[in-house]
Write an enzyme that holds these catalytic residues in place. Sequence first.
Site, PDB file in Angstrom:
ATOM      1  N   GLY A  12       0.833  -1.164  -0.037  1.00  0.00           N
ATOM      2  CA  GLY A  12      -0.023  -0.160   0.095  1.00  0.00           C
ATOM      3  C   GLY A  12       0.684   1.262  -0.058  1.00  0.00           C
ATOM      4  N   LYS A  34       0.964 -10.305  -1.767  1.00  0.00           N
ATOM      5  CA  LYS A  34       0.344 -11.497  -2.057  1.00  0.00           C
ATOM      6  C   LYS A  34      -0.719 -11.544  -3.138  1.00  0.00           C
ATOM      7  CE  LYS A  34      -3.142 -10.549   1.741  1.00  0.00           C
ATOM      8  NZ  LYS A  34      -4.050 -11.116   2.773  1.00  0.00           N
ATOM      9  N   ALA A  46      -9.135   4.101  -1.310  1.00  0.00           N
ATOM     10  CA  ALA A  46      -9.530   5.185  -0.476  1.00  0.00           C
ATOM     11  C   ALA A  46     -10.023   6.314  -1.336  1.00  0.00           C
ATOM     12  CB  ALA A  46      -8.098   5.896   0.097  1.00  0.00           C
ATOM     13  N   GLU A 114     -14.249  16.715   5.808  1.00  0.00           N
ATOM     14  CA  GLU A 114     -14.794  15.425   6.424  1.00  0.00           C
ATOM     15  C   GLU A 114     -14.829  15.824   7.765  1.00  0.00           C
ATOM     16  OE1 GLU A 114     -12.993  11.869   5.293  1.00  0.00           O
ATOM     17  OE2 GLU A 114     -12.391  12.941   3.207  1.00  0.00           O
ATOM     18  N   HIS A 242     -16.933   3.033   9.621  1.00  0.00           N
ATOM     19  CA  HIS A 242     -17.319   3.978   8.904  1.00  0.00           C
ATOM     20  C   HIS A 242     -18.923   4.155   8.860  1.00  0.00           C
ATOM     21  CE1 HIS A 242     -17.676   6.858   5.586  1.00  0.00           C
ATOM     22  NE2 HIS A 242     -16.525   7.030   5.530  1.00  0.00           N
ATOM     23  N   ARG A 287     -16.218  10.320  13.621  1.00  0.00           N
ATOM     24  CA  ARG A 287     -17.056   9.185  13.133  1.00  0.00           C
ATOM     25  C   ARG A 287     -17.398   8.185  14.162  1.00  0.00           C
ATOM     26  NH1 ARG A 287     -12.861   7.101   8.607  1.00  0.00           N
ATOM     27  NH2 ARG A 287     -13.142   8.781   7.171  1.00  0.00           N
ATOM     28  N   HIS A 348     -13.834  -0.291   9.154  1.00  0.00           N
ATOM     29  CA  HIS A 348     -13.203   0.332   8.301  1.00  0.00           C
ATOM     30  C   HIS A 348     -11.878   0.389   8.586  1.00  0.00           C
ATOM     31  CE1 HIS A 348     -12.783   3.595   5.051  1.00  0.00           C
ATOM     32  NE2 HIS A 348     -12.173   4.392   6.173  1.00  0.00           N
ATOM     33  N   ARG A 383      -9.915   7.468  14.880  1.00  0.00           N
ATOM     34  CA  ARG A 383      -9.145   8.141  13.834  1.00  0.00           C
ATOM     35  C   ARG A 383      -9.862   9.413  13.167  1.00  0.00           C
ATOM     36  NH1 ARG A 383      -8.380   7.875   8.172  1.00  0.00           N
ATOM     37  NH2 ARG A 383      -9.827   6.043   8.191  1.00  0.00           N
TER      38      ARG A 383
HETATM   39  C1  SIN Z   1     -13.919   8.405   3.249  1.00  0.00           C
HETATM   40  O1  SIN Z   1     -13.873   8.652   2.370  1.00  0.00           O
HETATM   41  O2  SIN Z   1     -14.764   8.690   3.926  1.00  0.00           O
HETATM   42  C2  SIN Z   1     -12.838   7.680   3.911  1.00  0.00           C
HETATM   43  C3  SIN Z   1     -11.654   8.574   4.613  1.00  0.00           C
HETATM   44  C4  SIN Z   1     -11.001   8.007   5.339  1.00  0.00           C
HETATM   45  O3  SIN Z   1     -11.228   6.825   6.019  1.00  0.00           O
HETATM   46  O4  SIN Z   1     -10.265   8.445   5.912  1.00  0.00           O
END
Ligand code: SIN
Length: 513
Positions: A12, A34, A46, A114, A242, A287, A348, A383
């Site tokens: 990643g 893998k 993402a 966000e 999420h 969140r 998530h 987070r």
């Molecule tokens: C999202 O686009 O809602 C996910 C972004 C994140 O998990 O930080």
Amino acid sequence: MKNTELLIIGSGLAGLVAAWTAAEKGKKVTIINKSNSLMSGSTPWAQGGIIFEGENDNPQKLKEDIINAGDGACWIPAVDQLVRYGPKLVKELLIDTFKVDFDYSDGHLDFTEEGAHSVRRIIHSKDTTGKAIAQAIVPAVENNKNITIFNNHTAIDLLTLSHHSTNPLDLYEKPACFGAFILNNKTNEVFPIYANNTFLATGGLGQVYINTTNPDESTGDGFAMAYRAGARLLNMHYIQFHPTTVYSPHGRFLISESVRGEGAFLIDKHGNRFMEKYHPQLELAPRDIVARSIYDVMLETNHPCVYLDIRHKDSEWLQNRFPSINAFLQSVGIDMSSESIPVVPAAHYACGGVGVSLKGRTSLQRLYAIGEVSCTGVHGANRLASTSLLEALTWGWVAANEVCENKEDDNYFPEIYEWKDETEEIDNALIAQDWLNIKHTMWNYVGLVRTKARLHRAQQIFRHLSTEIEDFYRKAKMTKEIIQLRNGVTTAYAITNFAIEDRTSRGCHYIKK
Ligand code: SIN
């Protein structure tokens, strides 16, 4: 026998950045992946974006937002490191070096918002930011002469002095890792790779839950390997759910928080907005709070979902801003410009993981962890949105620099016990049923809302299941599937045990009395 200076397990953003950074400084790097290409794992999935510096923004504001979201459990030195280096690395690496295709408006980077951010500071590439980042970095990694890539290879276990050395005196040395046993997925051959330093960059664990936003690869491999090797895990019970994934028989699909950032409301089955009952930041609350409020409303209204309503936005704007979400919704018969979207929470992100220092070092010598598999302490108990790519970028870069500058003795490679191949063919029905057992147990007993009784029931189930699976693994012909199952149950068991140990509800860990 294969040797490398730096072995990176996983590909990643954290793994890619670490590989490229170390290789540019002359290290011989080997990446184990893998899947069949480097465009795999969570990064290309993402949606929302990555934090940069917004208007009227500064590191202190970002720090406060991270700490507020983290519910009192963030490690401040790690947060300081993130806010100091993160946005700079976005500029130097992602924008200037890799030239990621971020969105601009009026000649300036376009900022979105966000949950729990005090300013608009998230840059994005429509609603496929991770894919744009991976597409920009993967060619640079593939073309670097110092990097060898093993696609379709799965790490089985880390090689450690305590577990694999044939020299009994190695037990008295500091516990250390010197590589890993690797499976070639196609030939079923198992071989060791010796490495001066090893990076775990294996991503997350969402697949231990029946409903998740994570890709199939997220089976908790790195957490389980680290645990078996004796590395310290931290905060495993802080699993972030999420709030908004599509409630559909076609599976869960993430509806980015940036949809709420651009003005979408949450409504119940009667069409009423409900977040004002739960938090002053409404739909953009942290969140954990939004996800639990949704759970509450679903119970209260006796309805299997709530709805996300962005019908007040122009249809062309929606299609242009959220093309991949729009395409998915169209494919399941939902028109987001004229209908509200049925949504439910799903697993998530792992806020905890393999405990690391500011340099990415784990509690084992010569073993580092970066990206979602690590616990840097940045996220605390919950987070802040769009910090995961930033953390992966920062710790991938910092840890790579650390091994390049490292003057410690990392050249000891003991004789090891030989790998013994077993022959029993795997019954896929057993694997499938064991996975269902893990996923449903985690969802129902170690999910968004936990109780003491549920957690104890889960612990009993995993105690038994992990013994069964370990017996099965020991006799089995090695395959990626059996390795993942073994890792999945170990990770699920670890999350459950952490959840039982911590009786205080905080952030993502909520115990109903
Ligand atoms: C999202 O686009 O809602 C996910 C972004 C994140 O998990 O930080």
